[in-house]
Design an enzyme around this catalytic site. Structure first.
Site, PDB file in Angstrom:
ATOM      1  N   MET A  96      20.188  16.991 -46.166  1.00 25.67           N
ATOM      2  CA  MET A  96      19.867  16.909 -44.739  1.00 25.67           C
ATOM      3  C   MET A  96      18.360  16.847 -44.473  1.00 25.67           C
ATOM      4  O   MET A  96      17.864  17.430 -43.512  1.00 25.67           O
ATOM      5  CB  MET A  96      20.515  18.079 -43.989  1.00 25.67           C
ATOM      6  CG  MET A  96      22.033  18.165 -44.143  1.00 25.67           C
ATOM      7  SD  MET A  96      22.925  16.659 -43.696  1.00 25.67           S
ATOM      8  CE  MET A  96      22.899  16.813 -41.916  1.00 25.67           C
ATOM      9  N   ILE A  98      14.979  14.101 -44.114  1.00 25.71           N
ATOM     10  CA  ILE A  98      14.594  12.699 -43.914  1.00 25.71           C
ATOM     11  C   ILE A  98      13.483  12.366 -44.903  1.00 25.71           C
ATOM     12  O   ILE A  98      12.617  13.198 -45.170  1.00 25.71           O
ATOM     13  CB  ILE A  98      14.137  12.491 -42.459  1.00 25.71           C
ATOM     14  CG1 ILE A  98      15.344  12.622 -41.529  1.00 25.71           C
ATOM     15  CG2 ILE A  98      13.449  11.143 -42.275  1.00 25.71           C
ATOM     16  CD1 ILE A  98      14.988  12.665 -40.053  1.00 25.71           C
ATOM     17  N   ASN A 113      23.942   7.149 -50.294  1.00 24.37           N
ATOM     18  CA  ASN A 113      24.164   8.252 -49.358  1.00 24.37           C
ATOM     19  C   ASN A 113      25.555   8.105 -48.770  1.00 24.37           C
ATOM     20  O   ASN A 113      26.095   7.003 -48.705  1.00 24.37           O
ATOM     21  CB  ASN A 113      23.126   8.199 -48.231  1.00 24.37           C
ATOM     22  CG  ASN A 113      23.282   9.346 -47.242  1.00 24.37           C
ATOM     23  OD1 ASN A 113      23.522  10.498 -47.632  1.00 24.37           O
ATOM     24  ND2 ASN A 113      23.166   9.047 -45.962  1.00 24.37           N
ATOM     25  N   HIS A 115      27.446   9.040 -45.125  1.00 23.04           N
ATOM     26  CA  HIS A 115      27.149   9.463 -43.756  1.00 23.04           C
ATOM     27  C   HIS A 115      28.468   9.547 -42.983  1.00 23.04           C
ATOM     28  O   HIS A 115      29.294   8.636 -43.072  1.00 23.04           O
ATOM     29  CB  HIS A 115      26.201   8.458 -43.095  1.00 23.04           C
ATOM     30  CG  HIS A 115      25.848   8.827 -41.692  1.00 23.04           C
ATOM     31  ND1 HIS A 115      24.932   9.817 -41.396  1.00 23.04           N
ATOM     32  CD2 HIS A 115      26.321   8.392 -40.505  1.00 23.04           C
ATOM     33  CE1 HIS A 115      24.843   9.949 -40.081  1.00 23.04           C
ATOM     34  NE2 HIS A 115      25.684   9.107 -39.513  1.00 23.04           N
ATOM     35  N   GLU A 149      14.924   2.968 -43.546  1.00 24.85           N
ATOM     36  CA  GLU A 149      15.474   3.120 -42.196  1.00 24.85           C
ATOM     37  C   GLU A 149      16.571   4.190 -42.214  1.00 24.85           C
ATOM     38  O   GLU A 149      17.568   4.040 -42.944  1.00 24.85           O
ATOM     39  CB  GLU A 149      16.057   1.780 -41.719  1.00 24.85           C
ATOM     40  CG  GLU A 149      16.294   1.747 -40.221  1.00 24.85           C
ATOM     41  CD  GLU A 149      17.209   0.584 -39.822  1.00 24.85           C
ATOM     42  OE1 GLU A 149      17.985   0.758 -38.877  1.00 24.85           O
ATOM     43  OE2 GLU A 149      17.151  -0.464 -40.492  1.00 24.85           O
ATOM     44  N   ASP A 151      19.682   6.199 -42.133  1.00 26.81           N
ATOM     45  CA  ASP A 151      21.099   5.821 -42.020  1.00 26.81           C
ATOM     46  C   ASP A 151      21.255   4.329 -41.744  1.00 26.81           C
ATOM     47  O   ASP A 151      22.256   3.900 -41.154  1.00 26.81           O
ATOM     48  CB  ASP A 151      21.811   6.645 -40.931  1.00 26.81           C
ATOM     49  CG  ASP A 151      21.804   8.134 -41.242  1.00 26.81           C
ATOM     50  OD1 ASP A 151      21.819   8.492 -42.437  1.00 26.81           O
ATOM     51  OD2 ASP A 151      21.755   8.945 -40.292  1.00 26.81           O
TER      52      ASP A 151
HETATM   53  C1  GAR Z   1      29.318  15.457 -45.279  1.00 28.33           C
HETATM   54  O1  GAR Z   1      30.165  15.306 -44.171  1.00 28.33           O
HETATM   55  C2  GAR Z   1      28.324  14.329 -45.336  1.00 28.33           C
HETATM   56  O2  GAR Z   1      28.841  13.099 -44.913  1.00 28.33           O
HETATM   57  C3  GAR Z   1      27.278  14.817 -44.376  1.00 28.33           C
HETATM   58  O3  GAR Z   1      27.174  16.192 -44.622  1.00 28.33           O
HETATM   59  C4  GAR Z   1      28.427  16.684 -45.098  1.00 28.33           C
HETATM   60  C5  GAR Z   1      28.166  17.389 -46.410  1.00 28.33           C
HETATM   61  O4  GAR Z   1      29.316  18.016 -46.853  1.00 28.33           O
HETATM   62  N1  GAR Z   1      26.047  14.145 -44.583  1.00 28.33           N
HETATM   63  C6  GAR Z   1      25.184  13.866 -43.618  1.00 28.33           C
HETATM   64  O5  GAR Z   1      25.369  14.177 -42.450  1.00 28.33           O
HETATM   65  C7  GAR Z   1      23.937  13.136 -44.062  1.00 28.33           C
HETATM   66  N2  GAR Z   1      23.185  12.696 -42.948  1.00 28.33           N
HETATM   67  P1  GAR Z   1      29.394  18.561 -48.357  1.00 28.33           P
HETATM   68  O6  GAR Z   1      28.114  19.372 -48.595  1.00 28.33           O
HETATM   69  O7  GAR Z   1      30.607  19.434 -48.347  1.00 28.33           O
HETATM   70  O8  GAR Z   1      29.491  17.381 -49.280  1.00 28.33           O
END
Ligand code: GAR
Length: 221
Positions: A96, A98, A113, A115, A149, A151
């Protein structure tokens, strides 16, 4: 890319629970993904994802962004730790933070990644709330190559899930997460097999250009 006698080396960056990391660990362990996870790095201490890595016997590192006076110095330390393992692929699994362009350029074509939205919809945070708010009938998750950029990199595969009238944001998040655990290992497996490549801004699978939205994976629950 990996040579015929060496496994693809993966470094995974996490910030939290690491359920996507776990999905990859499981598929490496059962041989579905022919790779070695060399290192898991978290920017947050004491997260469940670090426990998951420890449990699987994977080396871990903490690079806590709060201990660096700039994004540049944080990223320099990330790069130092990552590159000491010479990975073929960098996997962002719920990371999380940038990145500056220097970081994304350094790993161009070898950083994926996931998303939790059907990109290009709902970049950034609170994606499930925003999909409900928009009155959408479908939502999902997207695996994409990372560029400077946010996401905004080229799309590889999308899991598409229905939105039910009664859904809360957490219902929806849970339904999407199940599918994240399906599509992320698929994309990583393709990469490790040398089938998934990025040519400029064009994603190719088996040397065939993919459509802009990537491959669609429809979940029916
Ligand atoms: C997941 O839903 C992933 O898509 C999101 O965080 C969560 C992590 O879950 N990622 C983002 O939002 C990236 N911008 P996890 O730690 O259980 O894999």
């Amino acid at each position: 890319m990996q040579s015929s006698h060496e496994k693809t080396k993966i470094v995974v960056l996490i910030s939290g629970g690491g359920s996507n990391l776990q999905a990859v660990i499981d598929q490496v362990a059962n041989g579905t993904i022919d790779a070695e996870i060399s290192l898991v790095i978290s920017n947050n201490p004491d997260v469940k994802g670090l426990q998951r890595a420890n449990h699987a016997g994977i080396p871990t590192a903490l690079v806590n962004h709060r201990e660096y006076d700039s994004r540049d110095s944080f990223e320099r330390e990330l790069i130092r730790q990552i590159d000491s393992h010479q990975p073929d692929l960098l996997v962002l699994a719920g990371f999380m933070r940038i990145f500056n362009a220097g970081f994304t350029n350094h790993y161009a074509g070898r950083m994926l990644n996931i998303h939790p939205s059907l990109l290009p919809k709902f970049k950034g945070v609170h994606t499930h709330e925003r999909a409900l708010q928009a009155g959408d009938k479908e939502h999902g998750a997207t695996v994409h190559f990372v560029t400077s950029e946010l996401d905004g990199g080229p799309l590889v595969i999308q899991a598409i899930v229905p939105i039910k009238d009664t859904d809360t944001a957490s219902d929806l998040a849970a339904r999407v997460l199940v599918q994240e655990h399906v599509i992320y290992p698929i994309a990583i497996k393709w990469f490790c097999e040398g089938r998934l490549t990025l040519d400029g801004n064009q994603v190719c699978l088996d040397k065939q250009p993919l459509p802009k939205e990537g491959i669609a994976h429809h979940a029916n629950s």
